[in-house]
Design a protein around this motif. Structure first.
Motif, PDB file in Angstrom:
ATOM      1  N   ALA A  53      33.844  35.868  39.269  1.00  9.77           N
ATOM      2  CA  ALA A  53      32.844  36.923  39.105  1.00  9.77           C
ATOM      3  C   ALA A  53      32.628  37.676  40.419  1.00  9.77           C
ATOM      4  CB  ALA A  53      31.525  36.319  38.625  1.00  9.77           C
ATOM      5  N   LEU A  54      32.628  36.925  41.540  1.00 11.64           N
ATOM      6  CA  LEU A  54      32.508  37.586  42.839  1.00 11.64           C
ATOM      7  C   LEU A  54      33.699  38.491  43.103  1.00 11.64           C
ATOM      8  CD1 LEU A  54      31.136  37.956  45.586  1.00 11.64           C
ATOM      9  CD2 LEU A  54      32.300  35.867  46.368  1.00 11.64           C
ATOM     10  N   ALA A  55      34.906  38.017  42.765  1.00  9.41           N
ATOM     11  CA  ALA A  55      36.105  38.840  42.964  1.00  9.41           C
ATOM     12  C   ALA A  55      36.038  40.094  42.100  1.00  9.41           C
ATOM     13  CB  ALA A  55      37.353  38.024  42.655  1.00  9.41           C
ATOM     14  N   GLN A  56      35.531  39.970  40.865  1.00 13.63           N
ATOM     15  CA  GLN A  56      35.418  41.139  39.990  1.00 13.63           C
ATOM     16  C   GLN A  56      34.428  42.159  40.567  1.00 13.63           C
ATOM     17  OE1 GLN A  56      34.283  39.378  36.285  1.00 13.63           O
ATOM     18  NE2 GLN A  56      36.362  38.739  35.734  1.00 13.63           N
ATOM     19  N   ALA A  57      33.300  41.659  41.124  1.00 10.64           N
ATOM     20  CA  ALA A  57      32.323  42.573  41.707  1.00 10.64           C
ATOM     21  C   ALA A  57      32.915  43.305  42.910  1.00 10.64           C
ATOM     22  CB  ALA A  57      31.066  41.795  42.111  1.00 10.64           C
ATOM     23  N   ILE A  58      33.659  42.562  43.747  1.00  8.69           N
ATOM     24  CA  ILE A  58      34.279  43.191  44.920  1.00  8.69           C
ATOM     25  C   ILE A  58      35.336  44.199  44.474  1.00  8.69           C
ATOM     26  CG2 ILE A  58      35.700  42.746  46.953  1.00  8.69           C
ATOM     27  CD1 ILE A  58      34.287  40.048  47.177  1.00  8.69           C
ATOM     28  N   ALA A  59      36.121  43.843  43.446  1.00 11.68           N
ATOM     29  CA  ALA A  59      37.149  44.763  42.954  1.00 11.68           C
ATOM     30  C   ALA A  59      36.514  46.035  42.396  1.00 11.68           C
ATOM     31  CB  ALA A  59      37.992  44.074  41.883  1.00 11.68           C
ATOM     32  N   LEU A  60      35.394  45.879  41.690  1.00 12.71           N
ATOM     33  CA  LEU A  60      34.723  47.056  41.135  1.00 12.71           C
ATOM     34  C   LEU A  60      34.184  47.944  42.255  1.00 12.71           C
ATOM     35  CD1 LEU A  60      33.708  48.590  38.665  1.00 12.71           C
ATOM     36  CD2 LEU A  60      31.650  47.137  38.679  1.00 12.71           C
ATOM     37  N   GLU A  61      33.574  47.322  43.273  1.00 16.00           N
ATOM     38  CA  GLU A  61      33.048  48.115  44.382  1.00 16.00           C
ATOM     39  C   GLU A  61      34.173  48.826  45.129  1.00 16.00           C
ATOM     40  OE1 GLU A  61      30.467  47.516  48.504  1.00 16.00           O
ATOM     41  OE2 GLU A  61      30.891  45.826  47.175  1.00 16.00           O
ATOM     42  N   LEU A  62      35.283  48.113  45.335  1.00 18.13           N
ATOM     43  CA  LEU A  62      36.415  48.716  46.038  1.00 18.13           C
ATOM     44  C   LEU A  62      37.007  49.850  45.226  1.00 18.13           C
ATOM     45  CD1 LEU A  62      38.258  48.592  48.491  1.00 18.13           C
ATOM     46  CD2 LEU A  62      39.646  46.902  47.294  1.00 18.13           C
ATOM     47  N   ASP A  63      37.078  49.693  43.900  1.00 15.72           N
ATOM     48  CA  ASP A  63      37.598  50.751  43.037  1.00 15.72           C
ATOM     49  C   ASP A  63      36.686  51.976  43.088  1.00 15.72           C
ATOM     50  OD1 ASP A  63      39.489  51.757  41.148  1.00 15.72           O
ATOM     51  OD2 ASP A  63      37.988  51.427  39.585  1.00 15.72           O
ATOM     52  N   VAL A 262      42.456  45.163  41.058  1.00 15.45           N
ATOM     53  CA  VAL A 262      41.579  46.282  41.419  1.00 15.45           C
ATOM     54  C   VAL A 262      42.035  47.513  40.662  1.00 15.45           C
ATOM     55  CG1 VAL A 262      40.712  47.735  43.273  1.00 15.45           C
ATOM     56  CG2 VAL A 262      41.184  45.308  43.697  1.00 15.45           C
ATOM     57  N   GLY A 263      41.303  47.881  39.639  1.00 16.37           N
ATOM     58  CA  GLY A 263      41.469  49.155  38.923  1.00 16.37           C
ATOM     59  C   GLY A 263      42.914  49.527  38.662  1.00 16.37           C
ATOM     60  N   GLY A 264      43.219  50.795  38.904  1.00 16.95           N
ATOM     61  CA  GLY A 264      44.552  51.301  38.632  1.00 16.95           C
ATOM     62  C   GLY A 264      45.387  51.479  39.879  1.00 16.95           C
ATOM     63  N   VAL A 265      44.989  50.941  41.026  1.00 17.66           N
ATOM     64  CA  VAL A 265      45.755  51.141  42.253  1.00 17.66           C
ATOM     65  C   VAL A 265      46.747  50.019  42.490  1.00 17.66           C
ATOM     66  CG1 VAL A 265      43.942  52.491  43.336  1.00 17.66           C
ATOM     67  CG2 VAL A 265      43.948  50.008  43.594  1.00 17.66           C
ATOM     68  N   GLY A 266      46.759  48.974  41.651  1.00 18.76           N
ATOM     69  CA  GLY A 266      47.722  47.894  41.808  1.00 18.76           C
ATOM     70  C   GLY A 266      47.371  46.932  42.932  1.00 18.76           C
ATOM     71  N   TRP A 267      46.109  46.867  43.335  1.00 21.92           N
ATOM     72  CA  TRP A 267      45.691  45.933  44.372  1.00 21.92           C
ATOM     73  C   TRP A 267      45.062  44.696  43.721  1.00 21.92           C
ATOM     74  CZ3 TRP A 267      42.833  49.647  48.295  1.00 21.92           C
ATOM     75  CH2 TRP A 267      43.783  50.573  48.801  1.00 21.92           C
ATOM     76  N   ALA A 268      44.751  43.697  44.577  1.00 24.37           N
ATOM     77  CA  ALA A 268      44.158  42.464  44.071  1.00 24.37           C
ATOM     78  C   ALA A 268      43.167  41.926  45.094  1.00 24.37           C
ATOM     79  CB  ALA A 268      45.225  41.407  43.776  1.00 24.37           C
ATOM     80  N   VAL A 269      42.034  41.357  44.586  1.00 22.50           N
ATOM     81  CA  VAL A 269      41.023  40.690  45.408  1.00 22.50           C
ATOM     82  C   VAL A 269      41.172  39.187  45.193  1.00 22.50           C
ATOM     83  CG1 VAL A 269      38.566  40.388  45.881  1.00 22.50           C
ATOM     84  CG2 VAL A 269      39.454  42.643  45.217  1.00 22.50           C
ATOM     85  N   VAL A 270      41.265  38.424  46.296  1.00 22.01           N
ATOM     86  CA  VAL A 270      41.436  36.974  46.224  1.00 22.01           C
ATOM     87  C   VAL A 270      40.265  36.324  46.961  1.00 22.01           C
ATOM     88  CG1 VAL A 270      42.902  35.001  46.736  1.00 22.01           C
ATOM     89  CG2 VAL A 270      43.945  37.204  46.150  1.00 22.01           C
TER      90      VAL A 270
END
Length: 901
Positions: A53-63, A262-270
Motif C-alpha cells: 500500500a505504501l508503494a502504491q501511494a508513492i507510485a501514485l504521487e510520483l505519477d 508507476v502509471g504509464g511510464v514503465g517505472w517501479a517503486v520497491v
C-alpha cells in the motif's frame, strides 16, 4: 529365601515415567512450533500488504508529479515564441519556466535537425551539439504528445535527471523541433528520504526506471545505479504487475520486498523492510519457546536425577548391600547418613536393617572399637579429617542416625564443620550464637557437660532437627584450653534417650579426641598461613614469568616489525622483523632514539615519506599510518608504517610504538588485477567487434554476397574466434601458474618432430621464410608435449610478427640439455627492455608502437613452461635481430623412441 528375593532383578520405573514426560514435552513443543508458523505467516501477509500500500501511494504521487510536469511542458510548447526563430525570446521563456519550477534542472530547445540551439542554463560547450541520434529526439519526432525518458546525467549541471520531451509543430503541421526539460531526480527522492527517515534503517525505498536503474532513492550516491538484480519482484513490477517477495539484500540479511508499477511510464517503486523488524514478535515467541524447551529438558533431567537419587538408587544400594555384606557387620556410616534419616518408606527400610545389624553386633565390641577409633583420630593433623574421623567413630560406638561437628568461627558464632546424615543445605546454613539459651550446642559449651534433648519432652528441641526426622539428640563438648571448644552432636530418629553407658562411652572418646583436635588446629593455623604465603608468591611469580615469556615469544615471532619506545623516544624493544626490513641489527637498536629508525626508512625510501607532515597530528591522539617504498639494491619492498600510543592500564601514556608491515604482495596483487582487467578488456574488444561486424553483414537479407565474400567473412570470424580462444588459454595457464596448479604430463619426445609440427602449424606472411637447422641425431627429452608446443608456437608467432623476412630455428645437444633457438632479423629489442620481456603483461615500447595488439602474456607463459621442465629461457638482441633460446633436459635411455605423428 530372603537373599533370593533381594537378588532378583526387576523392571525399572524410570522408563515408563520418562516416556510419559517426553510425550507431554513433544506435544507442548509441537503446538508451540505450529503457533509460530501460523503467526509468522499472518505477520508476513500483513507487513507485505502494508508495504505494498505504501508503494502504491508513492507510485501514485510520483505519477502525479510526472503528469504535472508533462502538463507544464505541454503548456510551454503551445507558446508562439517557440514557433519562430527568435532564440533570445526562447531563452527568456525557458528562464521563466525554470524559475517557476524547482524540480527542473534545465530547459532546452532542439531544432528540427536535432541541434541544441537554446539551453537554460547555457553552456558554450553544449550549444550546437547534435542530439539527432539520441533516443529522446527520435521518440519525440514520432510521438504526438509529451514523453518521459529514463534517467541520465545532465551534461551542463552534471546532475542525475529524468528527461521530459514534447514535439513542436507549425500551424501547417511541419515539425519544428523538440522542447525538453530535465527533472532533478534528487527532487523525486525527497519524499522517500522523509519516509525512510521516519521509519529508520529497517526500511528502504527505491524507484527504478524501465532499464532497472535507480531514479529515486534516499541515498543520492546510488542514483542511476543498476539495481534490478538486487531487488526481487522489481522485474515483475516493471512489467506492469505488483509483486511481493522475500529475499536477501546486498547486506546479506533477509528483507521483505514489495514492488508496484508507476502509471504509464514503465517505472517501479520497491519498498523493502528487514524481516528482523517485521518478525520481531515471532522471534520473541521463538526465544520463549526455546527457553521453554530448555526448561522442559532441564526439568526432565532434574526429575530423572531426583527420582534416581531419592528412590531407585537407595533401594538398589540396600539390595546390593544385603546380598553381599555379611549379617554380622554393621552398615557403613555413609549409608546410614544417606538413607536412614529419610522419613519415607525407603528410610523405614534402611532403619529396619540398621536396627537389625546393631542388635546383632551388640555392645561386645564397644571397648575395642573405642580404642581403635581413638587411635585413628590421633593419626591425622587435618582438623576437617579429624572431625570426619570423630563422626565415623561415633557411628561405630553408639546407635545414632546422624552426627555433626560444630565449631566457632572468628566471631564466636557456631557453624557446622562436618556433618553426616543431614540435609546438606540445612546443615551448611545453620548458625548458632554462643549465648543462645535454647541451643543444646551453646548450652554444652557454656556448661562444659553433655546436653540431651528428647522431642516431646524438651520444650527447646530444635525444629530443624525435628523436621529432618530426628527425635533425640546429644551434645558432647570437646574443650581445649589452647584452641577453644567444639561440639559433637549425635541424633536418633526415635525418641529414645541416650543411656548412661552410651554417654560415658562418648565422653571417654571425647577425651581422646580433644588432644587430636588441639594438635590438628594448631598445626593447621601455622601451616596454612605458610602455605598461603608460598602459594601466593609462586602464583604471582609464575604469572609474571609466563606473561613475559608469552609476550616476548609473540613479538619475536611476528613477521611484521615492532618497535616500542619511551616517551623520550629511546627504543626499548625491536623485534627481528625490523632488522630484516631495514637491514639493521635488531639488538643494536635498543637504547637508540627512534629517530634512527626513521632515518633508516628515509635512507631506503624510493621517495621521501610524508612522515613529517603527518607527525603534526600526533598531538590529537590519532594513529598515524603511511606506506613507503624501500629499495635494497634491485629489490623493491613496500612497507606500511603505523604509529600508535602505548598507555598504562590507567590510561596514562607511557610511550610510543611503531609497526612495520610488509605489503609488497598486496600491492603487487592489486597491480596484477588492474593490469589483467585492462589487458583482457582491450584484447577482447577487437575480435568481438570483428566477429559481430562480419556476422551482422552475413545476416543482412537485402544484400547477396558472393561465395568468396562469404568465405572471407567466415574466415575472419574463425580467425578472431581462434584469437579469443588463445587469449583464454593464456589466461587459464597464467591462473594455474599463479595458483601453483600447473601439472606436467611428461613423456619421451624428439624435439625435431615437435619443431617441424609447430612450423607447419603457423602461417608465414607473404615474403617471409622459416629456415630449420635440425640435426638427425638429436636425443629425446622427457617433456609435456602440449606445453612445449605452446612455447614453440609462441616463439614462432613472436618472430613472424616482429622479425624481418627470415626466421631461423635451430636445435642442438649440449651435454645433458637440448638447446633450441629461434632467431629473426628484425629491428631487435633495446638493451634496457631485455630484462623485462618475460614479465607478465610487459610489451616493449618499440613493438607496442608498431603492433598495438597483444596482452604481453606469451613470453611469460613460455618462461613458466620451460622452467617447470627444469630448463632455462633467455633472449639476446642487437641491431640485426633477436634470438630466443631455451634448454630442456635430455632423456637418458638406451633405446630409441618411437613417436607417432
Amino acid at each position: 529365601m530372603l537373599r533370593s528375593n533381594l537378588g532378583a532383578p526387576g523392571r525399572s520405573l524410570l522408563g515408563p515415567i520418562l516416556g510419559t514426560y517426553l510425550v507431554f514435552v513433544l506435544v507442548v513443543l509441537g503446538a508451540g512450533l505450529g503457533v509460530t508458523a501460523y503467526v509468522r505467516g499472518r505477520l508476513q501477509e500483513q507487513v507485505q500488504a502494508s508495504d505494498l500500500a505504501l508503494a502504491q501511494a508513492i507510485a501514485l504521487e510520483l505519477d502525479n508529479k510526472l503528469q504535472h510536469a508533462q502538463d507544464a511542458l505541454v503548456d510551454l510548447a503551445q507558446l508562439d515564441d517557440l514557433r519562430g526563430d527568435d532564440e533570445l525570446a526562447m531563452a527568456s521563456i525557458f528562464r521563466a519556466f525554470k524559475a517557476a519550477r524547482q524540480d527542473v534542472d534545465s530547459v532546452y530547445w532542439l531544432n528540427a535537425d536535432g541541434l541544441l540551439r537554446v539551453s537554460i542554463p547555457s553552456s558554450a560547450r553544449t550549444v550546437g551539439t547534435d542530439y539527432s541520434g539520441e533516443r529522446i529526439f527520435q521518440r519525440a519526432r514520432q510521438a504526438g504528445g509529451p514523453l518521459v525518458e529514463a534517467g541520465v546525467v545532465d551534461l551542463i549541471t552534471f546532475n542525475p535527471v529524468a528527461v521530459l520531451g514534447h514535439p513542436v509543430y507549425s500551424d501547417g503541421g511541419q515539425f519544428l523541433g523538440v522542447v525538453a526539460a530535465n527533472l532533478l531526480l534528487d527532487e523525486l527522492s525527497a519524499p522517500l528520504r522523509t519516509i525512510v527517515g521516519e521509519q529508520g534503517s529497517s526500511m528502504d525505498i527505491q524507484v527504478l526506471d524501465a532499464e532497472g536503474r535507480l531514479i529515486a532513492s534516499p541515498d543520492r550516491a546510488r542514483l542511476l545505479q543498476q539495481r534490478l538484480p538486487d531487488l526481487p519482484g522489481a522485474e515483475v513490477a516493471l512489467a506492469g504487475r505488483p509483486a511481493t517477495r522475500l529475499g536477501v539484500g546486498r547486506d546479506g540479511r533477509s528483507w521483505l520486498f514489495s514492488a508496484e508499477p508507476v502509471g504509464g511510464v514503465g517505472w517501479a517503486v520497491v519498498v523493502q523492510r528487514h524481516t528482523s523488524d517485521a518478525f520481531a514478535v515471532v522471534a520473541d515467541f521463538s526465544r520463549w519457546l526455546t527457553a521453554l524447551a530448555i526448561l522442559f529438558a532441564g526439568g526432565g533431567v532434574l526429575f530423572w536425577l531426583l527420582l534416581s537419587a531419592r528412590v531407585i538408587r537407595p533401594i538398589q544400594m540396600i539390595a546390593r548391600h544385603n546380598r553381599s555384606l555379611p549379617m554380622d557387620q554393621p552398615l557403613p556410616p555413609a549409608l546410614i547418613a544417606q538413607i536412614a534419616r529419610r522419613p519415607d518408606e525407603v528410610g523405614d527400610l534402611a532403619r529396619s536393617l540398621d536396627g537389625l545389624r546393631h542388635t546383632v553386633a551388640g555392645r561386645i565390641a564397644e571397648l575395642q572399637t573405642l580404642l581403635a577409633t581413638s587411635t585413628a583420630v590421633v593419626g591425622t593433623l587435618d582438623p576437617t579429617a579429624v572431625a570426619r574421623q570423630i563422626i565415623s567413630a561415633v557411628g561405630q560406638l553408639v546407635n545414632v542416625q546422624a552426627s555433626s561437628v560444630i565449631v566457632p568461627n572468628d566471631q564466636g558464632v557456631l557453624r557446622v564443620l562436618v556433618s553426616e546424615g543431614h540435609a546438606g543445605h540445612a546443615r551448611r546454613a545453620l548458625t548458632i550464637t554462643p549465648d543462645n539459651p535454647q541451643s543444646p550446642s551453646a548450652m554444652a559449651l557454656r556448661e562444659g557437660r553433655p546436653v540431651q534433648m528428647i522431642a516431646g519432652e524438651s520444650p527447646h528441641f530444635p525444629q530443624t532437627s525435628y523436621h529432618e526426622g530426628f527425635r533425640a539428640l546429644l551434645a558432647i563438648p570437646i574443650i581445649s584450653a589452647h584452641v577453644g571448644g567444639v561440639v559433637l552432636l549425635v541424633y536418633r530418629t526415635r525418641p529414645e534417650p541416650f543411656g548412661t553407658d552410651e554417654i560415658d562411652l562418648l565422653l571417654a572418646f571425647a577425651n581422646h579426641a580433644t588432644l587430636a583436635w588441639e594438635h590438628a588446629v594448631l598445626y593447621e593455623r601455622s601451616d596454612e598461613r605458610l602455605r598461603e604465603i608460598a602459594r601466593e608468591n609462586a602464583r604471582l611469580y609464575q604469572e609474571a614469568a609466563q606473561e613475559r615469556r608469552l609476550l616476548s615469544a609473540i613479538m619475536a615471532s611476528m613477521d611484521d616489525g615492532l618497535v616500542l619506545a619511551r616517551d623520550d623516544g629511546a627504543v626499548l624493544y625491536a623485534n627481528r622483523g625490523v632488522g630484516a626490513m631495514l637491514d639493521l641489527a635488531d639488538g643494536d637498536l635498543v637504547g637508540q632514539p627512534i629517530a634512527a629508525i626513521h632515518a633508516a626508512i628515509e635512507r631506503l625510501a624510493a621517495s621521501q615519506p610524508p612522515r613529517r607532515v603527518d607527525e603534526r597530528r600526533a598531538d590529537d591522539g590519532r594513529t598515524l599510518a603511511w606506506a613507503v617504498e624501500l629499495r635494497r639494491g634491485d629489490q623493491a619492498l613496500w612497507v606500511q608504517l603505523r604509529e600508535f600510543d602505548v598507555g598504562a592500564p590507567s590510561g596514562q601514556p607511557i610511550g610510543r610504538g611503531l609497526l612495520l608491515r610488509d605489503v609488497t604482495h598486496e600491492r603487487a596483487l592489486d597491480q596484477f588485477k588492474t593490469t589483467l582487467l585492462g589487458a583482457v578488456s582491450h584484447e577482447l574488444r577487437t575480435p568481438l567487434a570483428a566477429i559481430k561486424g562480419h556476422a551482422s553483414t552475413l545476416l543482412q537479407t537485402d544484400v547477396r554476397w558472393s561465395e568468396a565474400d562469404q568465405r572471407h567473412f567466415l574466415g575472419t570470424i574463425n580467425a578472431e574466434a581462434d584469437r579469443m580462444a588463445a587469449l583464454m588459454r593464456n589466461l587459464l595457464d597464467m591462473a594455474r601458474l599463479e595458483a601453483g596448479l600447473l601439472a606436467l604430463d611428461r613423456s619421451p619426445w624428439l624435439i625435431d618432430g615437435l619443431i617441424r609440427r609447430a612450423v607447419a602449424g603457423v602461417v608465414a606472411p607473404a615474403g617471409r621464410t622459416i629456415e630449420l637447422d635440425l640435426p638427425d641425431d638429436l636425443p629425446p627429452a622427457m617433456i609435456d608435449q602440449q606445453r612445449i608446443d605452446v612455447v614453440l608456437r609462441n616463439l614462432l608467432a613472436n618472430g613472424l610478427l616482429y622479425g624481418g623476412d627470415r626466421l631461423r630455428v635451430r636445435a642442438r645437444a649440449e651435454g645433458d640439455s637440448l638447446l633450441v633457438q629461434v632467431s629473426d632479423d628484425g629491428a631487435g629489442i633495446p638493451p634496457d627492455e631485455l630484462p623485462h620481456i618475460f614479465e607478465r603483461f610487459y610489451r616493449a615500447q618499440t613493438t607496442s608502437q608498431r603492433h598495438p595488439g597483444g596482452t604481453g602474456l606469451g613470453l611469460a607463459i613460455c618462461k613458466a613452461f620451460v622452467e617447470a621442465h627444469g630448463g632455462q629461457i633467455w633472449a639476446e638482441s642487437d641491431g640485426a635481430g633477436t634470438t630466443f633460446s631455451f634448454t630442456l633436459p635430455v632423456l637418458i635411455a638406451d633405446c630409441r623412441l618411437q613417436i607417432a605423428d
